[in-house]
Structure formats: C-alpha cells, structure tokens
Design a protein around this motif. Sequence first.
Motif, PDB file in Angstrom:
ATOM      1  N   ILE A  85       0.712  -1.156   0.224  1.00 50.87           N
ATOM      2  CA  ILE A  85       0.052   0.018  -0.035  1.00 50.87           C
ATOM      3  C   ILE A  85       0.950   1.079  -0.103  1.00 50.87           C
ATOM      4  CG2 ILE A  85      -1.686   1.314   1.287  1.00 50.87           C
ATOM      5  CD1 ILE A  85      -2.549  -1.446   2.262  1.00 50.87           C
ATOM      6  N   ALA A  86       1.949   1.111   0.691  1.00 51.52           N
ATOM      7  CA  ALA A  86       2.773   2.360   0.737  1.00 51.52           C
ATOM      8  C   ALA A  86       3.394   2.618  -0.395  1.00 51.52           C
ATOM      9  CB  ALA A  86       3.726   2.177   1.892  1.00 51.52           C
ATOM     10  N   ARG A  87       3.943   1.857  -1.272  1.00 49.90           N
ATOM     11  CA  ARG A  87       4.601   1.745  -2.713  1.00 49.90           C
ATOM     12  C   ARG A  87       3.527   2.380  -3.591  1.00 49.90           C
ATOM     13  NH1 ARG A  87       9.725  -0.734  -4.338  1.00 49.90           N
ATOM     14  NH2 ARG A  87      10.004   0.266  -6.151  1.00 49.90           N
ATOM     15  N   ALA A  88       2.054   2.129  -3.515  1.00 45.97           N
ATOM     16  CA  ALA A  88       1.034   2.562  -4.321  1.00 45.97           C
ATOM     17  C   ALA A  88       0.802   3.974  -3.934  1.00 45.97           C
ATOM     18  CB  ALA A  88      -0.225   1.647  -4.112  1.00 45.97           C
ATOM     19  N   LEU A  89       0.777   4.416  -2.733  1.00 45.64           N
ATOM     20  CA  LEU A  89       0.663   5.623  -2.397  1.00 45.64           C
ATOM     21  C   LEU A  89       1.830   6.691  -2.982  1.00 45.64           C
ATOM     22  CD1 LEU A  89      -0.632   5.387   1.104  1.00 45.64           C
ATOM     23  CD2 LEU A  89      -1.877   6.223  -0.898  1.00 45.64           C
ATOM     24  N   ALA A  90       3.100   6.042  -2.715  1.00 43.13           N
ATOM     25  CA  ALA A  90       4.182   6.697  -3.155  1.00 43.13           C
ATOM     26  C   ALA A  90       4.250   6.834  -4.693  1.00 43.13           C
ATOM     27  CB  ALA A  90       5.554   5.866  -2.639  1.00 43.13           C
ATOM     28  N   ARG A  91       3.899   6.079  -5.375  1.00 44.05           N
ATOM     29  CA  ARG A  91       3.628   6.167  -6.835  1.00 44.05           C
ATOM     30  C   ARG A  91       2.711   7.249  -7.296  1.00 44.05           C
ATOM     31  NH1 ARG A  91       3.937   0.770 -10.249  1.00 44.05           N
ATOM     32  NH2 ARG A  91       5.723   0.758  -9.328  1.00 44.05           N
ATOM     33  N   ALA A  92       1.597   7.261  -6.697  1.00 46.28           N
ATOM     34  CA  ALA A  92       0.512   7.850  -7.025  1.00 46.28           C
ATOM     35  C   ALA A  92       0.988   9.540  -6.594  1.00 46.28           C
ATOM     36  CB  ALA A  92      -0.788   7.881  -6.296  1.00 46.28           C
ATOM     37  N   LEU A  93       1.835   9.741  -5.701  1.00 41.08           N
ATOM     38  CA  LEU A  93       2.365  11.046  -5.399  1.00 41.08           C
ATOM     39  C   LEU A  93       3.633  11.552  -5.780  1.00 41.08           C
ATOM     40  CD1 LEU A  93       0.907  10.917  -1.609  1.00 41.08           C
ATOM     41  CD2 LEU A  93      -0.040  12.236  -3.733  1.00 41.08           C
ATOM     42  N   LYS A  94       4.094  10.705  -6.397  1.00 42.86           N
ATOM     43  CA  LYS A  94       5.549  10.716  -7.237  1.00 42.86           C
ATOM     44  C   LYS A  94       6.645  10.895  -6.160  1.00 42.86           C
ATOM     45  CE  LYS A  94       3.817  12.898 -11.422  1.00 42.86           C
ATOM     46  NZ  LYS A  94       2.316  12.297 -11.407  1.00 42.86           N
ATOM     47  N   LEU A  95       6.540   9.993  -5.199  1.00 40.25           N
ATOM     48  CA  LEU A  95       7.492   9.930  -4.271  1.00 40.25           C
ATOM     49  C   LEU A  95       8.654   8.986  -4.681  1.00 40.25           C
ATOM     50  CD1 LEU A  95       5.149   9.963  -1.054  1.00 40.25           C
ATOM     51  CD2 LEU A  95       6.149  11.902  -2.114  1.00 40.25           C
ATOM     52  N   ASP A  96       9.671   8.650  -3.473  1.00 41.96           N
ATOM     53  CA  ASP A  96      10.495   7.703  -3.904  1.00 41.96           C
ATOM     54  C   ASP A  96      10.051   6.349  -3.528  1.00 41.96           C
ATOM     55  OD1 ASP A  96      12.855   6.001  -3.135  1.00 41.96           O
ATOM     56  OD2 ASP A  96      13.935   7.365  -4.468  1.00 41.96           O
ATOM     57  N   GLU A  97       9.632   5.590  -4.366  1.00 41.06           N
ATOM     58  CA  GLU A  97       8.949   4.332  -3.850  1.00 41.06           C
ATOM     59  C   GLU A  97       9.962   3.334  -2.959  1.00 41.06           C
ATOM     60  OE1 GLU A  97       7.050   2.461  -7.070  1.00 41.06           O
ATOM     61  OE2 GLU A  97       6.569   4.377  -8.188  1.00 41.06           O
ATOM     62  N   ASP A  98      11.154   3.365  -3.329  1.00 44.32           N
ATOM     63  CA  ASP A  98      11.990   2.461  -2.504  1.00 44.32           C
ATOM     64  C   ASP A  98      12.168   2.982  -1.080  1.00 44.32           C
ATOM     65  OD1 ASP A  98      12.698   0.959  -4.716  1.00 44.32           O
ATOM     66  OD2 ASP A  98      13.980   2.624  -5.477  1.00 44.32           O
ATOM     67  N   LEU A  99      12.170   4.334  -0.781  1.00 45.49           N
ATOM     68  CA  LEU A  99      12.323   4.967   0.604  1.00 45.49           C
ATOM     69  C   LEU A  99      11.051   4.497   1.463  1.00 45.49           C
ATOM     70  CD1 LEU A  99      13.414   6.285   2.869  1.00 45.49           C
ATOM     71  CD2 LEU A  99      12.765   8.312   1.972  1.00 45.49           C
ATOM     72  N   ALA A 100       9.757   4.712   0.637  1.00 42.66           N
ATOM     73  CA  ALA A 100       8.603   4.397   1.445  1.00 42.66           C
ATOM     74  C   ALA A 100       8.287   3.139   1.370  1.00 42.66           C
ATOM     75  CB  ALA A 100       7.447   5.031   0.290  1.00 42.66           C
ATOM     76  N   GLU A 101       8.732   1.929   0.701  1.00 43.41           N
ATOM     77  CA  GLU A 101       8.816   0.701   0.998  1.00 43.41           C
ATOM     78  C   GLU A 101       9.740   0.159   2.000  1.00 43.41           C
ATOM     79  OE1 GLU A 101       9.039  -3.706  -1.523  1.00 43.41           O
ATOM     80  OE2 GLU A 101      10.182  -1.622  -2.398  1.00 43.41           O
ATOM     81  N   GLY A 102      10.936   0.876   2.099  1.00 43.12           N
ATOM     82  CA  GLY A 102      11.592   0.495   3.191  1.00 43.12           C
ATOM     83  C   GLY A 102      11.219   0.851   4.607  1.00 43.12           C
ATOM     84  N   VAL A 103      10.761   1.751   4.769  1.00 41.97           N
ATOM     85  CA  VAL A 103      10.434   2.478   5.941  1.00 41.97           C
ATOM     86  C   VAL A 103       9.029   1.452   6.484  1.00 41.97           C
ATOM     87  CG1 VAL A 103       8.955   4.106   7.170  1.00 41.97           C
ATOM     88  CG2 VAL A 103      10.984   4.752   5.704  1.00 41.97           C
ATOM     89  N   ALA A 208       7.707   8.450   4.419  1.00 39.19           N
ATOM     90  CA  ALA A 208       7.703   7.863   5.730  1.00 39.19           C
ATOM     91  C   ALA A 208       6.104   8.056   6.015  1.00 39.19           C
ATOM     92  CB  ALA A 208       8.512   8.573   6.898  1.00 39.19           C
ATOM     93  N   GLN A 209       5.337   9.270   5.805  1.00 37.46           N
ATOM     94  CA  GLN A 209       4.020   9.507   6.272  1.00 37.46           C
ATOM     95  C   GLN A 209       3.158   8.758   5.328  1.00 37.46           C
ATOM     96  OE1 GLN A 209       2.863  13.687   5.758  1.00 37.46           O
ATOM     97  NE2 GLN A 209       4.708  14.340   6.488  1.00 37.46           N
ATOM     98  N   VAL A 210       3.331   8.271   4.104  1.00 33.67           N
ATOM     99  CA  VAL A 210       2.375   7.096   3.402  1.00 33.67           C
ATOM    100  C   VAL A 210       2.807   5.972   3.978  1.00 33.67           C
ATOM    101  CG1 VAL A 210       2.392   8.620   1.320  1.00 33.67           C
ATOM    102  CG2 VAL A 210       4.306   6.787   1.652  1.00 33.67           C
ATOM    103  N   ALA A 211       3.852   5.757   4.437  1.00 29.20           N
ATOM    104  CA  ALA A 211       4.156   4.194   5.311  1.00 29.20           C
ATOM    105  C   ALA A 211       3.357   4.014   6.388  1.00 29.20           C
ATOM    106  CB  ALA A 211       5.652   4.040   5.476  1.00 29.20           C
ATOM    107  N   ALA A 212       3.025   5.263   7.111  1.00 34.90           N
ATOM    108  CA  ALA A 212       2.599   5.190   8.310  1.00 34.90           C
ATOM    109  C   ALA A 212       1.109   4.922   8.037  1.00 34.90           C
ATOM    110  CB  ALA A 212       2.751   6.566   9.159  1.00 34.90           C
ATOM    111  N   ILE A 213       0.396   5.924   7.197  1.00 34.98           N
ATOM    112  CA  ILE A 213      -1.051   5.703   6.874  1.00 34.98           C
ATOM    113  C   ILE A 213      -1.321   4.285   6.330  1.00 34.98           C
ATOM    114  CG2 ILE A 213      -1.222   6.650   4.620  1.00 34.98           C
ATOM    115  CD1 ILE A 213      -3.628   7.350   7.703  1.00 34.98           C
ATOM    116  N   ALA A 214      -0.217   3.577   5.585  1.00 35.16           N
ATOM    117  CA  ALA A 214      -0.570   2.448   5.004  1.00 35.16           C
ATOM    118  C   ALA A 214      -0.639   1.443   6.013  1.00 35.16           C
ATOM    119  CB  ALA A 214       0.505   2.149   3.933  1.00 35.16           C
ATOM    120  N   ASP A 215      -0.012   1.576   7.086  1.00 37.79           N
ATOM    121  CA  ASP A 215       0.016   0.597   8.162  1.00 37.79           C
ATOM    122  C   ASP A 215      -1.668   0.703   8.696  1.00 37.79           C
ATOM    123  OD1 ASP A 215       0.569  -1.242  10.415  1.00 37.79           O
ATOM    124  OD2 ASP A 215       1.160   0.731  11.631  1.00 37.79           O
TER     125      ASP A 215
END
Length: 406
Positions: A85-103, A208-215
């Motif tokens: 879910i974090a990676r999907a959110l990161a992609r939609a918002l044009k963030l770094d997907e690897d960092l979001a996934e790692g967190v 990190a914020q998208v990783a948190a809400i993905a949780d």
Amino acid sequence: MTLDRHALGFGAGQRAIYACDPWATRGRLFPEPESPTRSDFQRDRDRIVHTTAFRRLKHKTQVFIAADGDHYRTRLTHTIEVAQIARALARALKLDEDLAEGVALVHDFGHTPFGHTGEDALHAVLEPFGGFDHNAQSLRIVTKLERRYAEFDGLNLTWESLEGLVKHNGPLIAPTGECTHGDDVPRPILEYCAMHDLELGSFASLEAQVAAIADDIAYNTHDIDDGLRSGYLTFEMLEEVPFLAKLMRDVHERYPGLEASRFTHEIMRRQITAMVEDVIGYAQRAIAEERPESADDVRKAHRCLATFSEEMAVTDKQIKKLLFSRIYRHPEVMRVRANAASILTDLYHAYMDDPQLMQGHYWVDRIATMPETARARHVGDYLAGMTDNYAISTHRRLFDHTPELR
C-alpha cells in the motif's frame, strides 16, 4: 567498466520536487562507497529484507496466535501488505517508492512475540529501567543489534530511512519541548540522536508519512478479515460502521447470493481502494495548499500531509472502535493475552536470575557481571527478538507448566 548510475537511471523515476532525492541523501552514520547499480534507498530496502529481524516476523503474532490457523495474518504478512500500500501511495504522489517501501518493511522490526501483549508485558518488567517501546526497539535493531557487517553494528541505513522509522507517526517532540506522546522520548532514540540527529521535532518525509497511513489501512482491513474468519466478528457487527454497511450493500446488490468468503474479499478490496484514494486526494490538496518545494519543506510543515480526510478519519475511528470492542478485548482473546504475558514475564525473571540461560546471546558470558539496568536491557533485547514459537518452546524447556495459547 565503470557504471554511471545517474546516467543509467538506477533507482530513478518521475519524482516530485517535494520527494526525497536518493542522490542527495544526508548519508549514513558510517560513510560507505556508493553502489554503481542501486540508489542508497534501494540498498536500505534490500538490507532490511535480508535481516534476521525481517525473517522472524514470519512467526510473530499480528492479532491471532498462528497456532489458531494457517490463514491468519502474521507480523510478516502484515508488513508485506503495508509495503504494498505504501508503494502504491508513493507512486501516485510521485515520491521515492524505495524509501517508502523500506520504511514500511522496517516499521515493525521491534515488535515482540505475541503482538502488543508481548510489548505490554516487556514494558511492565522493564519500566524501572526505562520501559519498552517497539519503535525504539526497531531503531536498536537496525543501529545496534543486527550483527552482519564487518565494519559496523546494525545496518547503517541512511538518515532518511532512520528518520522515517522513528518519526513515521509524526514528531516526537513538540515546539514546547515536551514529548508529543505524553511520555518521555524513549531512551534508545535519544541516545542515537545524540550521535546522529534525526530532528525529532519535525515531521518525517512524505515517504514515511505514506508508510504510516498504509499501516492503518492494512490493519483496519485485514483485522476485519481475520476477525470474520475467527468468528469474533460477524457481518451484522460490521453494520455498526456506516462505511462498511454501505460497502456490504453495494456488494449484495452487484453479487446477490455470493458465498461468504468471496463476499468478504469484495468488501475488503473496496475498503482498501476507498481508503487509498481518500489519502491520495487529501495529500494532493494538502500539497497544493502548503506548496512544498523540497523534502525539507515537508518536514517543516505544521501538519501531516498524507493522511485521511476528516470524513475518512471518522470512519477510521469507528472501525478501530469496532475492532477494539469485538476482537482486541474479546474474553477469549484476553485469556490468551494473559497467558502470553505470563510466558514472557516468567522468561524475563529467569534470564535476569541466570543470564547463562540465554543460549546464543552474543554477550551471554558478560551479562551476569553488568549493572542491573544494562542486564535488563540485554534481556529485553533477547526476549523482544523471540518468535512466538521460540518463546513457547523455551518456556516449556525451563518451566514445569506452560499456559495454553489456544
């Protein structure tokens, strides 16, 4: 042949101006040569996946003890769902997907056996020595306890990954200097920040914020799924939440007479979709209002930019209330929780009395002579790293009676 990782686009993709730049990381505590084929955030993600701590999540409880059934989420499957879910959110918002996934992948490293029950039990016995906090324990694991590399303890993750791990739920220190969560900032976090300042008073990156809400999205959904599977939840109980009631009506109208397992899945997939789309919509509006021009502007903002809208936040609270009353505080779950807590409490006292019982601990021969506070922290580390299975089998080996967890 020397590879130019910038020219070849390794770890690249279309990133927004407010995303974290993997080519401009604030670096690692111990400097390392760059990889010719991976960005620093890719390397962080890969190091996280190859840890012992990651593998142990397979046999750590999410809500239901694994012995109750093969299909319940474990801490590992939960983590994988959060990462997706974090990676999907990161992609939609044009963030770094690897960092979001790692967190997302590292966020639960510090969880004990038996879920939050284990954390509560460890906090109780360790309270005289600073207590126990799973987020602080995650930081200890990736900066100290993983012993894999020749030149340093831990994983030597980038500043951005560590910041995301520690602050994914928001700043730890308010502008007034007080801890934002009511208690003191956990000692392990303060000790690390004295060497490598993670800026506890600011928000973390959007990754990190998208990783948190993905949780939140993941466990709000899969705990309902597991609750229905266990029988503690029924479809009638889901009617207590208007959002879920509407989803069920929609599925009934489109697929009348659908079997229960498919009906459940159709509800869950719609729930995830609605929550993900809500976060994307809120984040897009918040970004347009705040107009961050860098990742640091995101950190300096006075609010979280990737979270639920007000309407979905109400639904989130309603779902959590339902899960708390119907599952987390169900009498049978509470019975199992009490038994699980007693297992960890027994092991803690046994190891404090005789540290030699901690088979395989890398400092087992030195712990007995340490001051009580240091000894307690080592025992806490050892217990927190246990899987459910190992804690149960160890208790059976050391004690005449082990409580049943079924």
